[in-house]
Structures are given as structure tokens and as C-alpha cells.
Design a protein around this motif. Structure first.
Motif, PDB file in Angstrom:
ATOM      1  N   SER A 407       0.854  -1.212   0.000  1.00 44.88           N
ATOM      2  CA  SER A 407       0.000   0.000   0.000  1.00 44.88           C
ATOM      3  C   SER A 407       0.879   1.247   0.000  1.00 44.88           C
ATOM      4  CB  SER A 407      -0.875   0.017   1.259  1.00 44.88           C
ATOM      5  OG  SER A 407      -1.876  -0.947   1.142  1.00 44.88           O
ATOM      6  N   PHE A 408       0.477   2.178  -0.764  1.00 47.26           N
ATOM      7  CA  PHE A 408       1.218   3.452  -0.867  1.00 47.26           C
ATOM      8  C   PHE A 408       0.223   4.608  -0.869  1.00 47.26           C
ATOM      9  CE2 PHE A 408       3.778   0.219  -3.021  1.00 47.26           C
ATOM     10  CZ  PHE A 408       4.952   0.308  -2.305  1.00 47.26           C
ATOM     11  N   ASP A 409       0.725   5.781  -0.869  1.00 49.81           N
ATOM     12  CA  ASP A 409      -0.179   6.939  -0.972  1.00 49.81           C
ATOM     13  C   ASP A 409      -0.893   6.931  -2.317  1.00 49.81           C
ATOM     14  OD1 ASP A 409       0.221   8.622   1.487  1.00 49.81           O
ATOM     15  OD2 ASP A 409       2.302   8.395   0.847  1.00 49.81           O
ATOM     16  N   GLN A 410      -0.198   6.450  -3.282  1.00 46.77           N
ATOM     17  CA  GLN A 410      -0.804   6.405  -4.618  1.00 46.77           C
ATOM     18  C   GLN A 410      -0.065   5.344  -5.430  1.00 46.77           C
ATOM     19  OE1 GLN A 410      -3.378   8.828  -5.442  1.00 46.77           O
ATOM     20  NE2 GLN A 410      -3.755   7.353  -7.115  1.00 46.77           N
ATOM     21  N   VAL A 411      -0.829   4.637  -6.210  1.00 46.12           N
ATOM     22  CA  VAL A 411      -0.239   3.621  -7.090  1.00 46.12           C
ATOM     23  C   VAL A 411      -0.631   3.953  -8.527  1.00 46.12           C
ATOM     24  CG1 VAL A 411      -0.289   1.181  -7.769  1.00 46.12           C
ATOM     25  CG2 VAL A 411      -0.231   1.787  -5.350  1.00 46.12           C
ATOM     26  N   PHE A 412       0.363   3.898  -9.368  1.00 48.99           N
ATOM     27  CA  PHE A 412       0.109   4.196 -10.791  1.00 48.99           C
ATOM     28  C   PHE A 412       0.415   2.929 -11.585  1.00 48.99           C
ATOM     29  CE2 PHE A 412       1.475   8.310  -8.940  1.00 48.99           C
ATOM     30  CZ  PHE A 412       0.312   9.031  -9.138  1.00 48.99           C
ATOM     31  N   ASP A 413      -0.615   2.469 -12.303  1.00 49.58           N
ATOM     32  CA  ASP A 413      -0.400   1.274 -13.136  1.00 49.58           C
ATOM     33  C   ASP A 413       0.328   1.651 -14.415  1.00 49.58           C
ATOM     34  OD1 ASP A 413      -2.205   2.145 -15.210  1.00 49.58           O
ATOM     35  OD2 ASP A 413      -3.875   1.607 -13.893  1.00 49.58           O
ATOM     36  N   PRO A 414       0.716   0.669 -15.209  1.00 48.94           N
ATOM     37  CA  PRO A 414       1.531   0.959 -16.401  1.00 48.94           C
ATOM     38  C   PRO A 414       0.864   1.892 -17.412  1.00 48.94           C
ATOM     39  CG  PRO A 414       1.635  -1.354 -15.884  1.00 48.94           C
ATOM     40  CD  PRO A 414       0.597  -0.770 -14.969  1.00 48.94           C
ATOM     41  N   ASN A 415      -0.451   2.023 -17.303  1.00 52.15           N
ATOM     42  CA  ASN A 415      -1.137   2.866 -18.300  1.00 52.15           C
ATOM     43  C   ASN A 415      -1.273   4.336 -17.874  1.00 52.15           C
ATOM     44  OD1 ASN A 415      -1.598   0.617 -20.002  1.00 52.15           O
ATOM     45  ND2 ASN A 415      -3.280  -0.040 -18.627  1.00 52.15           N
ATOM     46  N   THR A 416      -0.745   4.631 -16.711  1.00 53.43           N
ATOM     47  CA  THR A 416      -0.909   6.020 -16.233  1.00 53.43           C
ATOM     48  C   THR A 416      -0.037   6.976 -17.067  1.00 53.43           C
ATOM     49  OG1 THR A 416      -1.172   5.118 -14.008  1.00 53.43           O
ATOM     50  CG2 THR A 416      -0.846   7.500 -14.203  1.00 53.43           C
ATOM     51  N   ALA A 417      -0.695   8.041 -17.492  1.00 57.59           N
ATOM     52  CA  ALA A 417       0.027   9.037 -18.328  1.00 57.59           C
ATOM     53  C   ALA A 417       0.814  10.010 -17.446  1.00 57.59           C
ATOM     54  CB  ALA A 417      -0.979   9.802 -19.183  1.00 57.59           C
ATOM     55  N   GLN A 418       1.738  10.707 -18.074  1.00 54.72           N
ATOM     56  CA  GLN A 418       2.620  11.646 -17.361  1.00 54.72           C
ATOM     57  C   GLN A 418       1.827  12.775 -16.698  1.00 54.72           C
ATOM     58  OE1 GLN A 418       5.517  10.347 -16.936  1.00 54.72           O
ATOM     59  NE2 GLN A 418       7.007  11.230 -18.396  1.00 54.72           N
ATOM     60  N   ASP A 419       0.814  13.290 -17.408  1.00 58.37           N
ATOM     61  CA  ASP A 419       0.067  14.414 -16.839  1.00 58.37           C
ATOM     62  C   ASP A 419      -0.728  14.002 -15.600  1.00 58.37           C
ATOM     63  OD1 ASP A 419      -1.531  12.853 -18.434  1.00 58.37           O
ATOM     64  OD2 ASP A 419      -2.775  14.523 -19.139  1.00 58.37           O
ATOM     65  N   GLU A 420      -1.183  12.740 -15.598  1.00 60.40           N
ATOM     66  CA  GLU A 420      -1.902  12.258 -14.430  1.00 60.40           C
ATOM     67  C   GLU A 420      -0.956  12.184 -13.215  1.00 60.40           C
ATOM     68  OE1 GLU A 420      -4.681   8.775 -15.111  1.00 60.40           O
ATOM     69  OE2 GLU A 420      -3.785   8.957 -17.108  1.00 60.40           O
ATOM     70  N   ILE A 421       0.237  11.780 -13.493  1.00 61.73           N
ATOM     71  CA  ILE A 421       1.248  11.721 -12.441  1.00 61.73           C
ATOM     72  C   ILE A 421       1.459  13.121 -11.874  1.00 61.73           C
ATOM     73  CG2 ILE A 421       3.686  11.201 -11.932  1.00 61.73           C
ATOM     74  CD1 ILE A 421       2.312   8.643 -12.665  1.00 61.73           C
ATOM     75  N   PHE A 422       1.634  14.075 -12.791  1.00 60.57           N
ATOM     76  CA  PHE A 422       1.975  15.435 -12.332  1.00 60.57           C
ATOM     77  C   PHE A 422       0.814  16.083 -11.601  1.00 60.57           C
ATOM     78  CE2 PHE A 422       2.826  20.013 -12.818  1.00 60.57           C
ATOM     79  CZ  PHE A 422       4.067  20.048 -12.198  1.00 60.57           C
ATOM     80  N   GLU A 423      -0.373  15.702 -11.975  1.00 59.62           N
ATOM     81  CA  GLU A 423      -1.544  16.237 -11.284  1.00 59.62           C
ATOM     82  C   GLU A 423      -1.468  15.961  -9.784  1.00 59.62           C
ATOM     83  OE1 GLU A 423      -6.245  15.553 -11.774  1.00 59.62           O
ATOM     84  OE2 GLU A 423      -5.099  15.558 -13.651  1.00 59.62           O
ATOM     85  N   MET A 424      -0.905  14.827  -9.464  1.00 57.54           N
ATOM     86  CA  MET A 424      -0.763  14.464  -8.054  1.00 57.54           C
ATOM     87  C   MET A 424       0.439  15.131  -7.399  1.00 57.54           C
ATOM     88  SD  MET A 424      -3.323  12.503  -7.787  1.00 57.54           S
ATOM     89  CE  MET A 424      -3.138  11.849  -6.155  1.00 57.54           C
ATOM     90  N   VAL A 425       1.340  15.623  -8.257  1.00 53.32           N
ATOM     91  CA  VAL A 425       2.586  16.239  -7.753  1.00 53.32           C
ATOM     92  C   VAL A 425       2.422  17.740  -7.545  1.00 53.32           C
ATOM     93  CG1 VAL A 425       5.004  16.704  -8.359  1.00 53.32           C
ATOM     94  CG2 VAL A 425       4.039  14.452  -8.790  1.00 53.32           C
ATOM     95  N   SER A 426       1.625  18.336  -8.398  1.00 61.57           N
ATOM     96  CA  SER A 426       1.567  19.812  -8.446  1.00 61.57           C
ATOM     97  C   SER A 426       1.238  20.493  -7.115  1.00 61.57           C
ATOM     98  CB  SER A 426       0.579  20.255  -9.537  1.00 61.57           C
ATOM     99  OG  SER A 426      -0.685  19.719  -9.277  1.00 61.57           O
ATOM    100  N   PRO A 427       0.420  19.864  -6.217  1.00 63.31           N
ATOM    101  CA  PRO A 427       0.191  20.547  -4.937  1.00 63.31           C
ATOM    102  C   PRO A 427       1.479  20.809  -4.167  1.00 63.31           C
ATOM    103  CG  PRO A 427      -1.421  18.811  -5.234  1.00 63.31           C
ATOM    104  CD  PRO A 427      -0.435  18.670  -6.339  1.00 63.31           C
TER     105      PRO A 427
END
Ligand SMILES: Nc1ncnc2c1ncn2[C@@H]1O[C@H](COP(=O)(O)OP(=O)(O)OP(=O)(O)O)[C@@H](O)[C@H]1O
Length: 698
Positions: A407-427
Motif C-alpha cells: 500500500s502506498f499513498d498512490q499507485v500508478f499502473d503501467p497505463n498512467t500518463a505523465q500528466d496524471e502523475i503530475f496532477e498528483m505532484v503539483s500541490p
């Protein structure tokens, strides 16, 4: 005896006849002497310009006829200092009266004509020798000079011969006969012996002659008196002539000057005429232009009038707008103040959210297999929810397949795009702008997708370029809220526990040093190039330079990028334009070296260093989790460098990148375990880097 009577006006000295004093020759000679003396005096007068005795010349003209006088009058203005008493004598009116009594005396000496005298006089005013010779020649040819100049008067008298003498004698006799009765001519002859008769005869003749002599004396006396009058008259005339001559001289000079002046004026006039023509042409052009300008002016005047009306209207509108503007400004100030307060509240809330989420967060990302890796065996993956992943080994270990849940704060499967990743980073980036230290690093096995997550590539940009873009966009928004930000960037590499400045090729000593002896968490890096960037493009340029320098450091047989930690540091300083507040935030974006099992590694030293630094990172995080007093930051360069971003004043995000393949199963599980441990570390509430210049804002 009559023939021997001397001519009283001839001026020729006569011999007094012995024993026969019929005439008072002394008186006559005295008269002649006066004349001769005058002539002498005149001859002593200065020579004219030709060196000729002017008076001598004019002596010839003294007895000229009235024609000569007229000629002289005509030529008078041309005379120059050539006047003499003789010339004046010539013009004496009394001469005529004298001629009635001794008429043959002056006229027989010279017979000049007016036509000859004129050039002669003109010659005296001309100083050239040629002209003088020409005049002399003319005079010779006319016979004037022969009689007048070459021959003395006495000779002239004698050369005229008996005829002249006879004429004069006859004249005298004529005069005498007017005194004596005509009976003498008819008187009978006296016998030679008749002395008495002869005596009476002689006495009678003597009386006649005596009477004649008295008459002559009286006449001479009159002449002398006239001479004296002539002298005074002559003096007057001479003065007058001199004055006229001076005036003439002045007039001539004036005339010459005027001629020169006229020439100059003509030349000037010519130039002025040309100039005038040019000016006239210019004037025509200018006149046309003037007309055009005049038309334009009238048009402009009309426009100006219209615009004046518009201007007045605009002024009225402007007054209204000014009032509205002031109202709006006041409202804006109020709104800005409200906005500022709202922004503060937003920051507080935002931070609360992050705190609730945890100061250190762990995101797990499973990369997809590449096209070239489609044949490779994959692990069994499942993602029950956004925070959980399951990994199942496809190899049987004992009697069952290995399966692990994380378990993690967030898990990204292989299909996750870069912008989705950054959306979680931007805060977190927003948090850095609010004055917090932020550290984002990617941890994982070599080839697991760390660099892809942090940098990405064209069309699939990773966290670092997206962070840059977000920062500059946020700065613009912050500017509206009154915040001015400056951004400084630096790029570091830690390879085999040595720091390298990726913005410089110089071989220099880059070290982590304490900034403040009291606060040991404040550090700085010596000799590190820090560049202030004003645009996102410039920051991208620096990133490319850093990447290039990192690649240059690698050798063909020693690929270094995956064996070193790459750190991108962005320092943000925000200053409010009207509030006394400054915010300083730091973002550390770290692409960690690939974790690798020493069993599979071919480069043991590097692996040892990498694993040691990753282990120290793990230790630091565990110390923080356990709230130990001592946190071993300085055990590795990496933890020491990240100390400000891993301590209480920071927000940390760790990506654990894993490969999907079966042959990476063990390393993947190891990474996930480490990340899970970190995830369990909930750091104490972070403190904001906030400097209150005057008073507390919150
Ligand atoms: N999520 C993803 N989607 C598509 N391709 C990916 C993804 N993650 C990684 N890749 C690709 O996988 C390959 C390896 O990734 P990457 O180089 O980022 O791994 P790494 O962990 O940085 O390796 P190293 O430690 O050696 O630097 C690259 O070609 C990359 O483009």
C-alpha cells in the motif's frame, strides 16, 4: 627816323638812339621789364607733369584770339597746374583796349589758332611723354611751335622783317600825325643854310614828338595801372583755378572710385540677378507649397475643431471615468486585501491537506513493457485500488507462487500518463511557492522508469519540465496577487560520493557546507553554479546543458547516468509588493541511481556506493519515523544534500518505480518493501519558511 622808332609792346630791348631822345625808352623798357619779370616768375613756377614750363607754353597763348579763349574755357576742366599769369593776361579784357593803341605789338609775335591751342593744353594734363611729343609735333606742323618756342621773341620780331616794323612804325606815325597837323607833310623844303628855319622846323618836330612822348607816357602809366589790376585779377583767377583744379582732381578721383564702384556694383548686380532668378523659382515652389499647406491647414483646422468638440466630450467622460476609476481602485484595494487574506487561508488549508496526507508520501509506479520487451515474461500485477498493488511471481517457489501486497499513498499502473502523475505532484509545487521545502525523488531498479518519470521526453514530459512550466504560470498568477518571485536554478550530480556541478565544466571542488553554525540543518553547496532564470525556456536550456554535461562525464565503457544521483534544485523567493512578507521555498528533484543487487552487478564499487547511499537514505527516513534525536544525514552525500528537504521543514515525495518483468521480481519486491517502509514514516508537521519583516501576517 620813323622807321627806327621802337615798338613799345614788342618786349624786345631796344637801343636808345644816341642824341635823339624822341621816346622815353626807359619807360617803355620798364614796361617790358615788368612783362619779362612776370614771364620769368611764371617760368619759375613748378613744371607740369611733363616737365614743361607751363607758363612758357601759355605765354604763347596770351595774345590769342577770342577763339583761343573760348577753346580754353572749353578745356578748362582738364587743366592741371598749368596756369600762368601769361595765360591770364591773355584773357584780360583790357588788352583789346591796348590793342587799339599798340595793336600790332602782341598780335604780330604769335599767330596761334584755337584749334592748335586746345590739344596743347590737353597735353599738359596728360603726363605721358608720347602725348607730349604728339602735341609738340602738332604744334610744329601748324607752325605755332616754330615761331613761339624755338625762336626768341626778338628774333621773331626781326624775322617778321621790315614788314612788321613798317606796320608798327606806320601805326605810331599814325598816332603822331593825329597830334601834329598835316601841314608838316606839305611844308616847303628848307634851305640848308637856313639854320633858323631848320631850327624852327626841328623845334616844331621836337614839340610834336614831345607831345607824342607825353601822350605815350600817359598811356604807359595807364597800362601800368592796368597791369597792377591784372595782377590782382590774375591772383584771384589763379586761386580760383587752383581751387577748380583741386575740385577737378578730387572729382576725377571720385569718378575713378565711382567707376570701380560701378564695376563692383555691376558684378554684384549680376550675381544678385542670378540669385533673384533662383529665389524667384524657389518662391514659386514655396508659393505652391504654401498654398498646399494652407489647404492642409484649413483641413486640419476643421479637424481640430471637430477634435476639440470630441476632446471636450472625452474630458467630460474622463471626469466620470476618473470618478468611477477611483471607486474601482478603492474596491480593488479592498478586493486585493480580501484576496490576500483568502490566499493566506488557502495556503493554510492547502498545507493542512498536505499535512493530512503526510509530509512524506510514497507513490508507486509500474512501467509498461516496451515494444522491444514484449517477449519478456511479466510478473502478475493487480491494482485493487489507487493505493494498493499486488505482485505475483510467475515462478513457483516451493509449492506456491509468491504474491505480495503493498500500500502506498498512490499507485500508478503501467497505463498512467505523465500528466496524471503530475496532477498528483503539483500541490507540492504550490507548497514550495508558499514557502516550503519540497523534495521529490525517484527510487527504483535500473531501467524501472525513474528518468522517464522525472524528465520524460518530448511529448511525454516528466515531473521536472512540468514543474518548471507550473512555476512560471503560478508566478504570473502570484503577480496579480502582489507577489514577485525570483527563481534560481542549479544542477548537481553525485557519483561515487563526489559532487559535480552540471552547469560548469570546470574541475572544481564542490562541497556541502554548513551555512549557519547554530543551525546545522542550514547548508549550502560551495562552488555551485546558480543561475537566475526569468523564463521557462531559459530553465529548459539549463536542463539541456546539465544533461549534456552529465552525458559528457560518462565514458563508452562506463555508462554513468544510471549509476549517479542527479539533483535539480530550484530556489524560489517571493516578495509581496505591499505587504512586508518574504517567502523562500526550495524544490529538490532527484533522479536516484538505479538500485541493483551486488550479485548481478558488474561494477561493484559503484554498486556499493549506490546501495550505501540508498541505505543511508533509508536510515535517515527511519530515524525520522522513529523520531530519533539523531538523524544520520551526514552519512552520505545524498542525505546530507537533501537534509533541508527531509527534515521537519519539508514535504517529501518518493516515487518507487518498478519494472513489470518476472526477472526483476526480487528487485521489484525489494524496492516496494523499502518504499512501503518509507511510506509508513509520517513526518512531523512541516514548518513554513516564513520571514515576517514587521508583524505576523497570519
Ligand atoms: N511509464 C512508462 N511508459 C513508457 N515507457 C517507459 C515508462 N517508464 C519507463 N519507460 C521506458 O523504459 C526505459 C527505461 O526507463 P528509464 O531510463 O527511465 O529507467 P531508469 O530507471 O531511469 O534507468 P536508469 O536507472 O538506468 O537510469 C526507457 O526507454 C523509458 O522510455
Amino acid at each position: 627816323m620813323d622807321s627806327r622808332i621802337p615798338k613799345p609792346s614788342s618786349g624786345v630791348p631796344q637801343k636808345k638812339p644816341a642824341g635823339n631822345n624822341l621816346f622815353d625808352f626807359a619807360t617803355i623798357n620798364k614796361f617790358d621789364d615788368i612783362k619779362n619779370k612776370k614771364a620769368e616768375n611764371e617760368s619759375k613756377k613748378p613744371l607740369n607733369e611733363l616737365g614743361i614750363n607751363v607758363m612758357g607754353q601759355f605765354k604763347f597763348t596770351r595774345s590769342k584770339s577770342p577763339d583761343v579763349q573760348r577753346s580754353n574755357q572749353l578745356t578748362m576742366p582738364k587743366l592741371r597746374r598749368s596756369k600762368s599769369s601769361a595765360d591770364l593776361t591773355m584773357s584780360r579784357p583790357t588788352l583789346k583796349r591796348m590793342q587799339t593803341t599798340v595793336e600790332n605789338v602782341p598780335t604780330k609775335r604769335f599767330k596761334p589758332t584755337g584749334s592748335i591751342v586746345k590739344p596743347q593744353i590737353n597735353a599738359f594734363k596728360n603726363p605721358s611723354q608720347e602725348k607730349k611729343n604728339a602735341i609738340l609735333t602738332t604744334m610744329k606742323s601748324s607752325g605755332l611751335l616754330t615761331n613761339a618756342v624755338k625762336k626768341p621773341l626778338i628774333k621773331s620780331s626781326s624775322t617778321e622783317g621790315p614788314k612788321s616794323t613798317l606796320t608798327k612804325t606806320a601805326t605810331v606815325n599814325k598816332t603822331v600825325s593825329s597830334v601834329q597837323p598835316a601841314k608838316v607833310a606839305n611844308k616847303p623844303k628848307i634851305a640848308p643854310y637856313d639854320f633858323k628855319a631848320r631850327f624852327h622846323d626841328i623845334k616844331e618836330r621836337y614839340d610834336i614828338l614831345k607831345a607824342k612822348s607825353d601822350q605815350q607816357k600817359e598811356h604807359i602809366s595807364t597800362l601800368e595801372e592796368q597791369c597792377e589790376n591784372f595782377d590782382s585779377r590774375e591772383k584771384e583767377l589763379l586761386d580760383k583755378i587752383e581751387k577748380i583744379e583741386q575740385e577737378l582732381f578730387d572729382a576725377t578721383e571720385e569718378r575713378e572710385k565711382l567707376i570701380i564702384e560701378i564695376k563692383a556694383l555691376k558684378s554684384t548686380n549680376k550675381g544678385l540677378t542670378l540669385k533673384n532668378a533662383a529665389l524667384s523659382a524657389d518662391l514659386n515652389v514655396t508659393s505652391e507649397q504654401f498654398e498646399t499647406t494652407k489647404r492642409s491647414l484649413s483641413e486640419l483646422t476643421r479637424k481640430h475643431d471637430r477634435q476639440t468638440i470630441d476632446y471636450e466630450e472625452l474630458q467630460r467622460t474622463s471626469g466620470t471615468m476618473k470618478h468611477d476609476y477611483e471607486e474601482a481602485s478603492n474596491k480593488l484595494l479592498l478586493s486585493q486585501d480580501q484576496l490576500y487574506q483568502i490566499n493566506i487561508e488557502r495556503k493554510v488549508l492547502h498545507n493542512m491537506v498536505l499535512d493530512l496526507r503526510g509530509n512524506i508520501r510514497v507513490f508507486a509506479r509500474v512501467r509498461p513493457p516496451l515494444q522491444t520487451e514484449e517477449d519478456k515474461m511479466l510478473c502478475g500485477w493487480s491494482f485493487p485500488d489507487e493505493a494498493t498493488l499486488e505482485i505475483l511471481s510467475n515462478e513457483i517457489s516451493g509449492s506456491k507462487k509468491l504474491k505480495h501486497d503493498f500500500s502506498f499513498d498512490q499507485v500508478f499502473d503501467p497505463n498512467t500518463a505523465q500528466d496524471e502523475i503530475f496532477e498528483m505532484v503539483s500541490p507540492l509545487i504550490q507548497s514550495a511557492m508558499d514557502g516550503y521545502n519540497v523534495c521529490i525523488f525517484a527510487y527504483g531498479q535500473t531501467g524501472s522508469g525513474k528518468t522517464f518519470t522525472m524528465d520524460g521526453h518530448e511529448g511525454k514530459l516528466g515531473i521536472i519540465p512540468r514543474t518548471v512550466k507550473l512555476l512560471f504560470d503560478s508566478i504570473k498568477t502570484a503577480d496579480i496577487l502582489g507577489w514577485k518571485y525570483t527563481i534560481k536554478a542549479s544542477f548537481l550530480e553525485i557519483y561515487n560520493e563526489v559532487l559535480y556541478d552540471l552547469l560548469s565544466n570546470e574541475n572544481k571542488d564542490v562541497e556541502i557546507r554548513m551555512a549557519n553554525a547554530r543551525n546545522k540543518t542550514e547548508i549550502y553547496v560551495s562552488n555551485l553554479t546558480e543561475v537566475e532564470v526569468k523564463t521557462a525556456a531559459r530553465l529548459h536550456e539549463l536542463m539541456i546543458i546539465a544533461r549534456s554535461n552529465r552525458a559528457t562525464a560518462a565514458t563508452a565503457g562506463n555508462e554513468r547516468s544510471s549509476r549517479s544521483h542527479a539533483v535539480t534544485r530550484i530556489e524560489l523567493t517571493g516578495q509581496h509588493s505591499s505587504k512586508p512578507e518574504t517567502l523562500v521555498g526550495m524544490i529538490n528533484l532527484v533522479d536516484l541511481a538505479g538500485s541493483e543487487s551486488p550479485k548481478t552487478s558488474t561494477r561493484m564499487d559503484e554498486t556499493k556506493n549506490i546501495n550505501r547511499s540508498l541505505s543511508e537514505l533509508s536510515n535517515v527516513i527511519l530515524a525520522l519515523v522513529q523520531r530519533n534525536e539523531h538523524v544520520p544525514y551526514r552519512n552520505s552525500k545524498l542525505t546530507h544534500l537533501l537534509m533541508p528537504s527531509l527534515g521537519g521543514n519539508s514535504k517529501t515525495l518518493m516515487f518507487v518505480n518498478v519494472s513489470p518483468f518476472q526477472d526483476c521480481f526480487t528487485e521489484t519486491v525489494k524496492s516496494l518493501r523499502f518504499a512501503a517502509t518509507v511510506n509508513s514514516c509520517k513526518l512531523a508537521k512541516a514548518k513554513r519558511n516564513r520571514q515576517m519583516n514587521q508583524s505576523s501576517v497570519f
